[in-house]
Scaffold this motif. Structure first.
Motif, mmCIF file in Angstrom:
data_model
loop_
_atom_site.group_PDB
_atom_site.id
_atom_site.type_symbol
_atom_site.label_atom_id
_atom_site.label_comp_id
_atom_site.label_asym_id
_atom_site.label_seq_id
_atom_site.Cartn_x
_atom_site.Cartn_y
_atom_site.Cartn_z
ATOM 1 N N THR A 124 50.494 -4.930 66.903
ATOM 2 C CA THR A 124 49.781 -5.963 66.978
ATOM 3 C C THR A 124 48.327 -6.180 67.570
ATOM 4 N N MET A 125 48.362 -4.793 67.828
ATOM 5 C CA MET A 125 46.527 -5.176 68.548
ATOM 6 C C MET A 125 45.698 -5.126 67.934
ATOM 7 N N GLN A 126 45.800 -4.971 66.596
ATOM 8 C CA GLN A 126 44.295 -5.306 65.738
ATOM 9 C C GLN A 126 44.924 -6.204 64.445
ATOM 10 N N ALA A 127 45.956 -7.046 65.114
ATOM 11 C CA ALA A 127 45.789 -7.935 63.654
ATOM 12 C C ALA A 127 45.669 -9.709 64.868
ATOM 13 N N TRP A 128 45.316 -9.552 65.593
ATOM 14 C CA TRP A 128 45.376 -11.382 66.392
ATOM 15 C C TRP A 128 43.884 -11.354 65.844
ATOM 16 N N GLY A 129 42.924 -10.951 65.107
ATOM 17 C CA GLY A 129 41.902 -11.557 65.078
ATOM 18 C C GLY A 129 41.812 -12.086 63.668
ATOM 19 N N LEU A 130 42.923 -11.871 62.458
ATOM 20 C CA LEU A 130 43.288 -11.813 61.841
ATOM 21 C C LEU A 130 43.856 -12.547 61.317
ATOM 22 N N ILE A 131 45.168 -12.730 62.832
ATOM 23 C CA ILE A 131 45.773 -14.549 62.639
ATOM 24 C C ILE A 131 45.163 -16.044 62.787
ATOM 25 N N VAL A 132 43.943 -15.423 63.971
ATOM 26 C CA VAL A 132 42.765 -16.549 63.888
ATOM 27 C C VAL A 132 41.654 -17.035 62.527
ATOM 28 N N LEU A 133 41.213 -15.747 61.948
ATOM 29 C CA LEU A 133 41.426 -16.521 60.446
ATOM 30 C C LEU A 133 41.689 -17.283 59.645
ATOM 31 N N LEU A 134 43.284 -16.603 59.898
ATOM 32 C CA LEU A 134 43.671 -17.047 58.916
ATOM 33 C C LEU A 134 44.206 -18.439 59.422
ATOM 34 N N VAL A 135 44.491 -18.606 60.207
ATOM 35 C CA VAL A 135 44.278 -20.139 60.586
ATOM 36 C C VAL A 135 43.256 -21.066 60.404
ATOM 37 N N SER A 136 41.970 -20.678 61.088
ATOM 38 C CA SER A 136 41.037 -21.240 60.539
ATOM 39 C C SER A 136 40.757 -21.426 58.928
ATOM 40 N N LYS A 137 40.767 -20.076 58.355
ATOM 41 C CA LYS A 137 41.273 -20.629 56.456
ATOM 42 C C LYS A 137 42.252 -21.393 56.420
ATOM 43 N N ALA A 138 43.508 -21.458 56.461
ATOM 44 C CA ALA A 138 44.085 -22.720 57.095
ATOM 45 C C ALA A 138 43.972 -23.525 57.196
ATOM 46 N N ALA A 139 43.406 -24.573 58.077
ATOM 47 C CA ALA A 139 42.926 -26.068 58.638
ATOM 48 C C ALA A 139 41.400 -26.006 57.551
ATOM 49 N N GLY A 140 40.994 -25.124 57.149
ATOM 50 C CA GLY A 140 39.758 -25.825 56.820
ATOM 51 C C GLY A 140 38.331 -26.158 57.454
ATOM 52 N N HIS A 141 37.819 -27.288 57.365
ATOM 53 C CA HIS A 141 36.006 -27.236 58.230
ATOM 54 C C HIS A 141 36.012 -28.386 58.241
ATOM 55 N N ASP A 151 30.802 -19.070 55.438
ATOM 56 C CA ASP A 151 30.908 -18.255 54.829
ATOM 57 C C ASP A 151 31.724 -18.172 53.764
ATOM 58 N N LYS A 152 31.103 -18.954 53.052
ATOM 59 C CA LYS A 152 31.772 -19.197 51.485
ATOM 60 C C LYS A 152 32.743 -18.573 51.022
ATOM 61 N N SER A 153 32.618 -17.079 50.625
ATOM 62 C CA SER A 153 33.437 -16.201 50.117
ATOM 63 C C SER A 153 34.534 -16.101 50.123
ATOM 64 N N ALA A 154 34.570 -16.289 52.006
ATOM 65 C CA ALA A 154 35.680 -16.317 52.650
ATOM 66 C C ALA A 154 36.023 -17.395 53.441
ATOM 67 N N GLY A 155 35.297 -18.271 53.038
ATOM 68 C CA GLY A 155 36.297 -19.748 52.978
ATOM 69 C C GLY A 155 36.335 -20.023 54.576
ATOM 70 N N VAL A 156 35.515 -19.204 56.347
ATOM 71 C CA VAL A 156 35.476 -19.466 57.077
ATOM 72 C C VAL A 156 34.143 -19.712 57.443
ATOM 73 N N LEU A 157 33.858 -20.131 58.746
ATOM 74 C CA LEU A 157 33.170 -20.391 59.720
ATOM 75 C C LEU A 157 32.737 -19.058 60.565
ATOM 76 N N HIS A 158 30.787 -18.607 60.274
ATOM 77 C CA HIS A 158 30.392 -17.379 60.902
ATOM 78 C C HIS A 158 30.948 -17.899 62.625
#
Length: 446
Positions: A124-141, A151-158
């Protein structure tokens, strides 16, 4: 148009991976592929009068780790891996790969780290950033976040995407720094004249690469212009350093377990963790020594769970979410990291024979649990006080398989997997939350 450095790095990466390394990867991947494609059958019985007819059913298919990660990357927009095209085309990474070629064939630990980075596989060396983005999108803003930050296309903030990259850079810089070899004249490595030049050169590359990544991540972190986020991530870097000073070490700073019975302190009344309301306060390490499960959790929270948990918390802080949801994000990241570490600890013990040239950490969960079951095994580990290479890993491997340690390790993984899934229920039901659940389930099936 691609820069010349980008073309050069692609050629260098192809040349520096020998054919036999690719063959080894295919052999290693075969059991995992078989695991993913195999089906488990269960039998049920339907009673009708005096006769019973067996009815064969198939359970739901097992989850594929690579597929779960690919689907998750699609949800957040594009791959978040440190080895993305943007990084491969940079002059700095091109120079690193050029120098790494000189280490091919040497026994420097940096080559092993580089191999794990190039071959994503089950790590999971390369999956940590993915987890952070998924948590970000799951929670919303929060609604107050300006449109320009989204970043409206991805649903997360820059800023959340930048934080995900910072998380991966810090994690990889820590792994690269850990590859440095102690070459003091009093050590075996320092006295070996045949390998000294290779080890010294590898140390220079490891130090410069790790420092570059850590320095660049610090600059990116400062650009977020959020003092609380900077404090959170800085405390995670502190935890990395603190994890290197727990217990005894050999000459190369490889951790050794405590002698059973040396530390007898009462167990904590609550779970091992940072202060609930202030995760920047250092963890009370002295209270967990001597207890296998709590000591293991302490080591791995400091070494991994802290960064992932605090990064998930920081991403929600950037999104203006509530303190309660931020704490849930921290708990999720912490439990996910611990569940994955328990999975990695159990992996070398899935075979009746230890594979050739494969070792395992002496502070992994199976070893600590077996020391609790059989304190006499510690005498075999004392040979590793000079170097862990002096230990008979095959003998220890067989002893652990004959005891209850592997069963306890799997129970430990299930405990933190269930905890991560439970915390995830506090997030809204979205495709991002489902992707996180799929990753957890795929990890459980490895």
């Amino acid at each position: 148009m691609y820069r010349s450095s980008g073309f050069r790095i692609m050629q260098q990466l192809r040349r520096r991976i020998p054919a036999e390394m690719q063959a080894v990867q295919m052999v290693r991947a075969a059991p995992a592929l078989q695991t993913f494609t195999s089906q488990r059958w269960t039998s049920t019985t339907t009673v009708s009068g005096k006769h019973a007819s067996p009815q064969v059913t198939t359970p739901p298919p097992r989850h594929d780790w690579n597929r779960a990660v690919s689907e998750a990357e699609r949800i957040v927009g594009y791959p978040t891996s440190f080895l993305s095209l943007r990084w491969l085309l940079s002059d700095e990474i091109a120079n690193v790969a050029l120098h790494l070629r000189k280490l091919v064939g040497s026994a420097h630990p940096l080559m092993k780290t580089a191999k794990h980075l190039l071959y994503n596989g089950k790590n999971t060396m390369q999956a940590w950033g993915l987890i952070v983005l998924l948590v970000s999108k799951a929670a919303g803003h929060a609604p107050s976040v300006p449109d320009v930050e989204q970043d409206k296309s991805a649903g997360v903030l820059h800023s959340q995407r930048a934080l995900a990259e910072v998380t991966e850079m810090i994690r990889i810089s820590h792994l690269v720094h850990n590859s440095v070899v102690n070459l003091q004249s009093s050590t075996q490595a320092g006295q070996d004249v045949d390998t000294y030049d290779d080890m010294s050169f590898g140390n220079k590359i490891g130090l410069l690469t790790g420092d570059y990544l850590l320095g660049h991540s610090s600059a990116e972190l400062a650009n977020l212009r959020n003092q609380e986020v900077v404090e959170l991530i800085s405390s995670a870097v502190r935890d990395f350093s603190e994890s290197e000073f727990i217990g005894e070490r050999d000459e190369q700073n490889n951790p050794l377990p405590y002698k059973p019975g040396t530390f007898q302190r009462p167990s904590l009344s609550v779970g091992v963790d940072f202060n609930e309301h202030d995760v920047m306060t250092p963890m009370p390490i002295a209270q967990v020594l001597g207890n296998p499960e709590e000591e293991w959790e302490c080591r791995n929270i400091l070494n991994a769970g802290s960064l992932l948990g605090k990064s998930c918390q920081a991403s929600l802080k950037l999104a203006g979410q509530s303190e309660e949801l931020q704490r849930h994000a921290y708990r999720f990241g912490k439990h996910l990291a611990l569940a994955w570490q328990a999975c990695l600890d159990a992996e070398p013990f899935q075979c009746p024979q230890l594979p050739l040239d494969v070792t395992f950490s002496l502070v992994s969960a199976p070893v600590l649990f077996h020391l609790e079951h059989d304190p006499g095994m510690y005498s075999q580990l004392e040979a590793g006080k000079q170097s862990v290479d002096n230990i008979d890993y095959d003998k220890i491997h067989k002893a652990i398989l004959a005891g209850p340690a592997l069963t306890k390790t799997k129970e430990l993984q299930r405990k933190h997997t269930a905890a991560a899934l439970s915390v995830l229920q506090h997030f809204p039901a979205t495709d991002a939350r489902q992707a996180l659940e799929n990753i957890i389930l795929a990890m459980q099936d490895l």
